[in-house]
Every structure is written in C-alpha cells, then in structure tokens.
Write a protein that holds these residues in place. Structure first.
Motif, mmCIF file in Angstrom:
data_model
loop_
_atom_site.group_PDB
_atom_site.id
_atom_site.type_symbol
_atom_site.label_atom_id
_atom_site.label_comp_id
_atom_site.label_asym_id
_atom_site.label_seq_id
_atom_site.Cartn_x
_atom_site.Cartn_y
_atom_site.Cartn_z
ATOM 1 N N ILE A 1 35.706 40.050 44.663
ATOM 2 C CA ILE A 1 35.251 39.144 43.599
ATOM 3 C C ILE A 1 33.923 38.499 44.000
ATOM 4 O O ILE A 1 32.965 38.477 43.219
ATOM 5 N N SER A 2 33.850 37.984 45.219
ATOM 6 C CA SER A 2 32.659 37.292 45.692
ATOM 7 C C SER A 2 31.450 38.226 45.713
ATOM 8 O O SER A 2 30.349 37.862 45.277
ATOM 9 N N ARG A 3 31.653 39.432 46.208
ATOM 10 C CA ARG A 3 30.543 40.389 46.327
ATOM 11 C C ARG A 3 29.967 40.750 44.962
ATOM 12 O O ARG A 3 28.755 40.744 44.760
ATOM 13 N N HIS A 4 30.839 41.012 44.015
ATOM 14 C CA HIS A 4 30.360 41.406 42.691
ATOM 15 C C HIS A 4 29.827 40.209 41.901
ATOM 16 O O HIS A 4 28.889 40.361 41.106
ATOM 17 N N PHE A 5 30.392 39.038 42.115
ATOM 18 C CA PHE A 5 29.856 37.844 41.449
ATOM 19 C C PHE A 5 28.405 37.635 41.863
ATOM 20 O O PHE A 5 27.524 37.405 41.014
ATOM 21 N N ASN A 6 28.129 37.714 43.143
ATOM 22 C CA ASN A 6 26.761 37.499 43.632
ATOM 23 C C ASN A 6 25.810 38.600 43.187
ATOM 24 O O ASN A 6 24.622 38.341 42.937
ATOM 25 N N ALA A 7 26.323 39.823 43.061
ATOM 26 C CA ALA A 7 25.478 40.926 42.602
ATOM 27 C C ALA A 7 25.063 40.717 41.143
ATOM 28 O O ALA A 7 23.891 40.918 40.778
ATOM 29 N N VAL A 8 26.016 40.303 40.308
ATOM 30 C CA VAL A 8 25.700 40.063 38.892
ATOM 31 C C VAL A 8 24.808 38.835 38.753
ATOM 32 O O VAL A 8 23.899 38.802 37.918
ATOM 33 N N ARG B 1 39.635 32.152 44.156
ATOM 34 C CA ARG B 1 41.072 32.455 44.218
ATOM 35 C C ARG B 1 41.660 32.662 42.826
ATOM 36 O O ARG B 1 42.463 33.580 42.604
ATOM 37 N N VAL B 2 41.246 31.833 41.868
ATOM 38 C CA VAL B 2 41.734 31.972 40.488
ATOM 39 C C VAL B 2 41.238 33.282 39.887
ATOM 40 O O VAL B 2 41.976 33.987 39.191
ATOM 41 N N LEU B 3 39.990 33.636 40.171
ATOM 42 C CA LEU B 3 39.442 34.893 39.667
ATOM 43 C C LEU B 3 40.184 36.089 40.269
ATOM 44 O O LEU B 3 40.439 37.084 39.579
ATOM 45 N N SER B 4 40.538 35.990 41.542
ATOM 46 C CA SER B 4 41.287 37.068 42.204
ATOM 47 C C SER B 4 42.618 37.295 41.506
ATOM 48 O O SER B 4 43.039 38.434 41.285
ATOM 49 N N GLU B 5 43.278 36.198 41.163
ATOM 50 C CA GLU B 5 44.583 36.285 40.508
ATOM 51 C C GLU B 5 44.456 36.837 39.088
ATOM 52 O O GLU B 5 45.284 37.629 38.638
ATOM 53 N N ARG B 6 43.415 36.436 38.395
ATOM 54 C CA ARG B 6 43.239 36.849 37.006
ATOM 55 C C ARG B 6 42.849 38.324 36.904
ATOM 56 O O ARG B 6 43.326 39.064 36.036
ATOM 57 N N LEU C 1 55.861 42.950 59.778
ATOM 58 C CA LEU C 1 56.238 43.401 58.445
ATOM 59 C C LEU C 1 55.224 44.409 57.914
ATOM 60 O O LEU C 1 54.037 44.343 58.212
ATOM 61 N N THR C 2 55.666 45.343 57.120
ATOM 62 C CA THR C 2 54.790 46.336 56.516
ATOM 63 C C THR C 2 53.892 45.678 55.479
ATOM 64 O O THR C 2 54.366 44.932 54.624
ATOM 65 N N ARG C 3 52.573 45.951 55.536
ATOM 66 C CA ARG C 3 51.651 45.385 54.557
ATOM 67 C C ARG C 3 51.852 46.069 53.213
ATOM 68 O O ARG C 3 52.087 47.273 53.140
ATOM 69 N N ARG C 4 51.732 45.283 52.135
ATOM 70 C CA ARG C 4 51.878 45.854 50.800
ATOM 71 C C ARG C 4 50.943 45.135 49.840
ATOM 72 O O ARG C 4 50.496 44.026 50.123
ATOM 73 N N PRO C 5 50.605 45.774 48.738
ATOM 74 C CA PRO C 5 49.688 45.168 47.766
ATOM 75 C C PRO C 5 50.168 43.799 47.316
ATOM 76 O O PRO C 5 51.373 43.572 47.157
ATOM 77 N N MET C 6 49.233 42.892 47.105
ATOM 78 C CA MET C 6 49.592 41.513 46.759
ATOM 79 C C MET C 6 49.660 41.297 45.251
ATOM 80 O O MET C 6 50.561 40.645 44.735
ATOM 81 N N ARG C 7 48.661 41.830 44.518
ATOM 82 C CA ARG C 7 48.608 41.601 43.064
ATOM 83 C C ARG C 7 48.951 42.899 42.359
ATOM 84 O O ARG C 7 48.101 43.769 42.178
ATOM 85 N N THR C 8 50.203 43.008 41.936
ATOM 86 C CA THR C 8 50.700 44.278 41.395
ATOM 87 C C THR C 8 51.169 44.169 39.953
ATOM 88 O O THR C 8 51.868 45.038 39.463
ATOM 89 N N GLY C 9 50.804 43.079 39.275
ATOM 90 C CA GLY C 9 51.224 42.907 37.881
ATOM 91 C C GLY C 9 50.650 43.989 36.990
ATOM 92 O O GLY C 9 49.672 44.653 37.321
ATOM 93 N N PRO C 10 51.271 44.186 35.816
ATOM 94 C CA PRO C 10 50.831 45.260 34.904
ATOM 95 C C PRO C 10 49.459 44.994 34.275
ATOM 96 O O PRO C 10 48.760 45.931 33.902
ATOM 97 N N LEU C 11 49.047 43.715 34.157
ATOM 98 C CA LEU C 11 47.793 43.390 33.485
ATOM 99 C C LEU C 11 46.653 43.323 34.507
ATOM 100 O O LEU C 11 46.280 42.258 34.978
#
Length: 377
Positions: free
Chosen positions: A107-114, A94-99, A17-27
C-alpha cells in the motif's frame, strides 16, 4: 518465574506456527474497485471523491503520460483507487491494507508512486494567468463588480493544514490558534481554479512573508496592469488590493444591509464588494478540504510527503474543475463550506508599513467609482 517461562514458551510456539495469508475475505481490493466503478455513481463518488467517468479519465491521463503502469499485484485502476480513498477519507495505511487486502508495504509503495505521478501534473493543471488575460466572465457579467474590478485576476489567501513534525520543530509549526500546521498559500481564479500554490511553510509564518517569498524565489508573478484581491493580512499595493482597515469587511457583517442598516460611507461599500469578490478563495479552500479529509486531520506521513499531498490535492481539485466543471462539492452553497477553508484575517505590524502609494491610489479610484455608481448598481 512461572510467568516468564510461559511467555517464552508462547513465543517459541507462535514462531513455529505455519504462516498463512492474513486477509482472505472474498471482497478483494480489485473486486471492491470494480464494484465501485460499475455500481451506483454516488457510492463511487463517496469513496473516490470523483465520478467514475472522471476517475477513469484521470487514470488514462496518468497511463498515457507514462506516469503509472500495472504491476504484478495491482492494476493502475486499483493503485489510483487506493490513493484517492486515502486522500478522501484521511485513513491510515493499516485501514487501507484491510480495505484493499494488500500488505502495508505494498500500500505504502503504490501510494507514494501515485502521489509522485499526480504531483508531476502540476505544470499542466496549475497555471499562472498570462499577460494578455481577459476580464473574467464572473466579473464582466456582474454589474456590482464591472467595470470597477475589471483588472482583478483572482484572489490570494493562506490556509492551515494539520501537520505532524518532530518535537524540536513544533514551536515553529504551531499556529496562532495553538495547533501544529503547515501554512499553504494559494492564488485562485474566479472560477475556483488554483493558479499558484506554495506548500510546507511553518504554521507560525505570516501570510505576507510567504507571499514575499513567492514573488522573490517561488516563481509567482502578476501580469502587468493586473492585481489580486487579498485580505488585511497583506500589504495594499497596486498588485495586491486589500480592504480598508477599521471598517466592516466580512460578509456576515453585511447580512442586515437594506433593513435600515446602510453603508457608513464609500470605504464600507468598497469593502463589501471586495469581500464578495475575494470570497472565491475561501470557497476554493472550503471545497478542497470538504473533498479531501486528509487536509483536515492529523497526517500519518513524513512531513515532505505531507506537503506533496497538499499539492496533489490542489492538482486534483483543478483537474476535476477543468474536466467536469461542477460536481456535488463545487455546487455546494457557501453556508455549507463556510468554516472548512480556515478563513482568517491576520494583521501584522509590518504589513501597514508595506502599503504603497500605487495601491492607495488604485483603491481610492475604485472606491470613488463604486460610490458614484451605487444608485445604478
């Protein structure tokens, strides 16, 4: 056999199957953070655990010190928002990724940097009192404490924070209540700011042992002629003033005082005043854990990261207190934070043996002054 063939066919078809973006909501995360900062202050506070003004000030501090910078996909504003949302709500990657609409790796990389950036502010926002420290206004302007406790510079206690460790380490990290935790020792001033924090100790470790390490190897010290208030889990010395054992001590035990229920003697009066003043450390822990839910739930990170998170929360606690004074959580009543800070008194067999003559003389002197001045107080 038919089931196996169907399963193989499904996997082959899925991979083609063709890969496509997973989180495409407007917010998107960027829009969500923008709405928080431009919208109702209460909504921003609920999500970021501080006001929008203070959030932007913290972001600017981190940027100006060269501790944060924009990346291709995330601005410093969104990076900091992700970090504070994680601490404030104790949610998983996972929740942060969705939000925030970013991959788990991002998310993990930037969380650890901050996290690294905030922890690096420790020396600026968590400081021991100087040798020339003056009597704190909370003591100086309260006749039930002054002049009796004029040389007290703060209070010390430990608190347990849920931990996730390997099975072969579980026994050492299981505390006396039966759950896995890290024991965090802190000293705080009478204005609720942490002056010293030691993180990462096993949940089974006695508070007195952590304090002993802090004094010998952890860089902790007490100004000459001053002392901290401690509970009965610590030895009574001229640097660490503990209450009398075998006498009422907890504030709840003095609730009916004045209704025909009087002090049994000078030692109980000392214990009551000591508890009223030392209560500041219990309140500080309570506010800390109310603000950052990650300190009250099972973590999702490696243990080293867990210890750094606890330290970062204390840095942020002091930043908010110093830069904004009081906010919603700092203004909460004692009843609202009771129990959250994990209040406990632990008496260990080796503690009484470490009590020294200087501590006994200091406590006896203050007790006599309190008892002699009780009618004026």
């Amino acid at each position: 056999m038919a089931y196996v063939l169907d399963h193989v066919r499904y996997r082959v078809e899925s991979q083609s199957l063709t890969r496509r973006p997973m989180r495409t909501g407007p917010l998107s995360g960027h829009i969500f953070v923008h709405e928080l900062l431009q919208g109702h202050e209460a909504r921003a506070y609920e999500n970021l655990r501080m006001t929008p003004r203070l959030f932007l000030k913290l972001r600017d501090v981190l940027i100006n010190k060269g501790l944060m910078k924009d990346t291709t996909n995330l601005t410093c504003t969104e990076q900091l928002a992700i970090f504070l949302h994680a601490l404030g709500h104790g949610v998983s990657n996972r929740v942060l990724s969705e939000r925030f609409h970013h991959s788990g790796e991002t998310i993990s990389r930037h969380f650890n940097a901050v996290l690294k950036a905030v922890v690096s502010l420790k020396r600026e926002y968590i400081n021991l009192p100087q040798n020339d420290v003056q009597v704190h206004p909370h003591v100086r302007h309260n006749k039930i404490f002054y002049p009796y406790f004029k040389n007290a510079v703060g209070a010390i206690d430990g608190t347990h924070i849920p931990a996730l460790v390997r099975k072969n380490k579980a026994t050492r990290y299981r505390n006396r209540k039966g759950w896995i935790s890290q024991n965090v020792m802190a000293a705080c001033s009478f204005d609720l700011q942490f002056q010293y924090v030691a993180v990462g100790w096993e949940g089974s470790t006695a508070d007195m042992r952590v304090l002993r390490w802090a004094l010998e190897s952890g860089g902790f010290s007490v100004p000459e002629g001053k002392y901290y208030l401690v509970d009965s889990g610590y030895a009574n010395t001229d640097k660490f003033l503990a209450p009398y054992r075998s006498h009422r001590y907890h504030l709840s035990e003095f609730l009916n005082l004045g209704r025909g229920n009087r002090y049994s003697g000078p030692n109980e009066l000392f214990n009551h005043r000591h508890a009223q003043l030392r209560n500041v450390i219990e309140r500080a822990f309570g506010v800390l854990k109310m603000r950052f839910k990650c300190l009250r739930c099972t973590p999702y990170y490696p243990f080293r990261t867990q210890t750094r998170i606890a330290l970062a929360c204390c840095v942020l606690h002091n930043f908010i207190r110093r830069e904004e004074g009081s906010d919603i959580l700092f203004n909460m009543s004692q009843d609202e934070v009771d129990g959250v800070g994990d209040v406990r008194d632990e008496i260990h067999s080796d503690v009484a043996n470490e009590d020294n003559v200087g501590g006994a003389q200091l406590r006896t002197m203050i007790t006599g002054q309190l008892w002699g001045g009780r009618n004026v107080s």
